[in-house]
Design a protein around this motif. Structure first.
Motif, PDB file in Angstrom:
ATOM      1  N   GLU A 270      10.273  29.985  -1.216  1.00 35.34           N
ATOM      2  CA  GLU A 270      10.056  30.839  -2.386  1.00 35.34           C
ATOM      3  C   GLU A 270      11.383  31.109  -3.089  1.00 35.34           C
ATOM      4  O   GLU A 270      12.385  31.391  -2.441  1.00 35.34           O
ATOM      5  N   GLY A 271      11.388  31.006  -4.402  1.00 38.45           N
ATOM      6  CA  GLY A 271      12.590  31.265  -5.190  1.00 38.45           C
ATOM      7  C   GLY A 271      13.516  30.069  -5.303  1.00 38.45           C
ATOM      8  O   GLY A 271      14.544  30.156  -5.970  1.00 38.45           O
ATOM      9  N   ASP A 272      13.158  28.967  -4.658  1.00 39.89           N
ATOM     10  CA  ASP A 272      13.980  27.756  -4.690  1.00 39.89           C
ATOM     11  C   ASP A 272      13.373  26.728  -5.632  1.00 39.89           C
ATOM     12  O   ASP A 272      12.243  26.877  -6.108  1.00 39.89           O
ATOM     13  N   LEU A 273      14.134  25.677  -5.891  1.00 39.85           N
ATOM     14  CA  LEU A 273      13.723  24.654  -6.840  1.00 39.85           C
ATOM     15  C   LEU A 273      14.069  23.266  -6.319  1.00 39.85           C
ATOM     16  O   LEU A 273      15.174  23.050  -5.815  1.00 39.85           O
TER      17      LEU A 273
ATOM     18  N   THR B 197       6.115  18.651   0.114  1.00 42.97           N
ATOM     19  CA  THR B 197       6.795  19.516   1.092  1.00 42.97           C
ATOM     20  C   THR B 197       7.362  20.759   0.412  1.00 42.97           C
ATOM     21  O   THR B 197       7.207  21.882   0.908  1.00 42.97           O
ATOM     22  N   ALA B 198       8.005  20.566  -0.732  1.00 39.99           N
ATOM     23  CA  ALA B 198       8.587  21.702  -1.459  1.00 39.99           C
ATOM     24  C   ALA B 198       7.498  22.669  -1.916  1.00 39.99           C
ATOM     25  O   ALA B 198       7.640  23.896  -1.772  1.00 39.99           O
ATOM     26  N   ARG B 199       6.414  22.141  -2.456  1.00 40.47           N
ATOM     27  CA  ARG B 199       5.316  22.989  -2.941  1.00 40.47           C
ATOM     28  C   ARG B 199       4.697  23.776  -1.792  1.00 40.47           C
ATOM     29  O   ARG B 199       4.412  24.964  -1.930  1.00 40.47           O
ATOM     30  N   LYS B 200       4.497  23.111  -0.653  1.00 43.70           N
ATOM     31  CA  LYS B 200       3.908  23.781   0.511  1.00 43.70           C
ATOM     32  C   LYS B 200       4.793  24.939   0.975  1.00 43.70           C
ATOM     33  O   LYS B 200       4.296  25.971   1.432  1.00 43.70           O
ATOM     34  N   ALA B 201       6.111  24.779   0.820  1.00 45.71           N
ATOM     35  CA  ALA B 201       7.055  25.823   1.229  1.00 45.71           C
ATOM     36  C   ALA B 201       7.195  26.921   0.178  1.00 45.71           C
ATOM     37  O   ALA B 201       7.867  27.925   0.409  1.00 45.71           O
ATOM     38  N   GLY B 202       6.598  26.728  -0.998  1.00 49.14           N
ATOM     39  CA  GLY B 202       6.644  27.744  -2.050  1.00 49.14           C
ATOM     40  C   GLY B 202       7.692  27.524  -3.116  1.00 49.14           C
ATOM     41  O   GLY B 202       7.874  28.369  -3.989  1.00 49.14           O
ATOM     42  N   ALA B 203       8.399  26.386  -3.068  1.00 52.56           N
ATOM     43  CA  ALA B 203       9.425  26.089  -4.072  1.00 52.56           C
ATOM     44  C   ALA B 203       8.784  25.553  -5.349  1.00 52.56           C
ATOM     45  O   ALA B 203       7.687  24.987  -5.321  1.00 52.56           O
ATOM     46  N   SER B 204       9.469  25.720  -6.449  1.00 51.88           N
ATOM     47  CA  SER B 204       9.060  25.134  -7.729  1.00 51.88           C
ATOM     48  C   SER B 204       9.630  23.733  -7.832  1.00 51.88           C
ATOM     49  O   SER B 204      10.564  23.379  -7.114  1.00 51.88           O
ATOM     50  N   VAL B 205       9.080  22.935  -8.764  1.00 51.22           N
ATOM     51  CA  VAL B 205       9.487  21.535  -8.901  1.00 51.22           C
ATOM     52  C   VAL B 205       9.699  21.178 -10.361  1.00 51.22           C
ATOM     53  O   VAL B 205       8.849  21.456 -11.209  1.00 51.22           O
ATOM     54  N   VAL B 206      10.842  20.549 -10.634  1.00 47.80           N
ATOM     55  CA  VAL B 206      11.110  19.926 -11.936  1.00 47.80           C
ATOM     56  C   VAL B 206      11.153  18.432 -11.697  1.00 47.80           C
ATOM     57  O   VAL B 206      11.907  17.955 -10.843  1.00 47.80           O
TER      58      VAL B 206
END
Length: 184
Positions: A76-79, A98-107
């Motif tokens: 959360e709060g990461d990108l 993997t990033a989405r499952k952990a709560g990170a945003s994606v560009v």
């Protein structure tokens, strides 16, 4: 030789001119606001991403390259910022998941906005350029083969973003230089 260089630069310039500045501004805002930024790209795109990560580090941001042993976990709060010029790359899709499952945003930076990665990303930054996905459909006689136009455009795009991020973060050339390694 000068004509060939001019042609190559004009081709990359045309690609850069097609990038939406509003999307660049949004991407920079997400990067500046992120607690930690992870970056990733395959092949030659990955080299451009490593250079971008270096500059983000020089800006004082917490950044890592996905796959390196020093890459921190994302949450959360990461990108996660990924490039997938031709789209639909298995490794990029896996990292996004993997990033989405952990709560990170994606560009996602891509030349193929209809890719599977695009639908899983928070922001799609389109770089309209020939890639490995489109070079066989092109009748361009550019000196730049396969994905070179896209990869060259990435270099200039990332420098554009670093300049914008410098303003957003209040960094200076001197503060960036102070973070440059002394271990070369």
């Amino acid at each position: 030789m000068a004509d060939r260089i001019a042609d190559a630069l004009a081709t990359v310039g045309a690609s850069l001119a097609g990038i939406d500045p509003a999307d660049v501004a949004k991407a920079c805002g997400l990067i500046a606001a992120a607690r930690t930024v992870g970056v990733y790209g395959c092949g030659r795109e990955g080299y451009q991403m490593r250079g971008f990560a270096m500059r983000l580090f020089h800006l004082g941001l917490a950044v890592g390259y996905v796959g390196d042993t020093t890459m921190p976990p994302l949450g959360e709060g990461d990108l996660l910022v990924v490039t997938s010029g031709p789209g639909d790359l298995v490794t990029v899709n896996a990292h996004i998941a993997t990033a989405r499952k952990a709560g990170a945003s994606v560009v996602l930076v891509t030349a193929e906005p209809g890719s599977s990665e695009a639908s899983a990303s928070d922001l799609v930054l389109v770089v309209p350029a020939m890639t490995m996905a489109s070079d066989s459909r092109s009748d361009e006689s550019s000196i730049l083969p396969m994905g070179s136009v896209y990869e060259g455009a990435l270099f200039f795009l990332f420098e554009w973003m670093v300049a914008d991020l410098k303003g957003l973060t209040g960094e200076t050339a001197q503060s960036m230089r102070a973070r440059h390694t002394n271990m070369e």
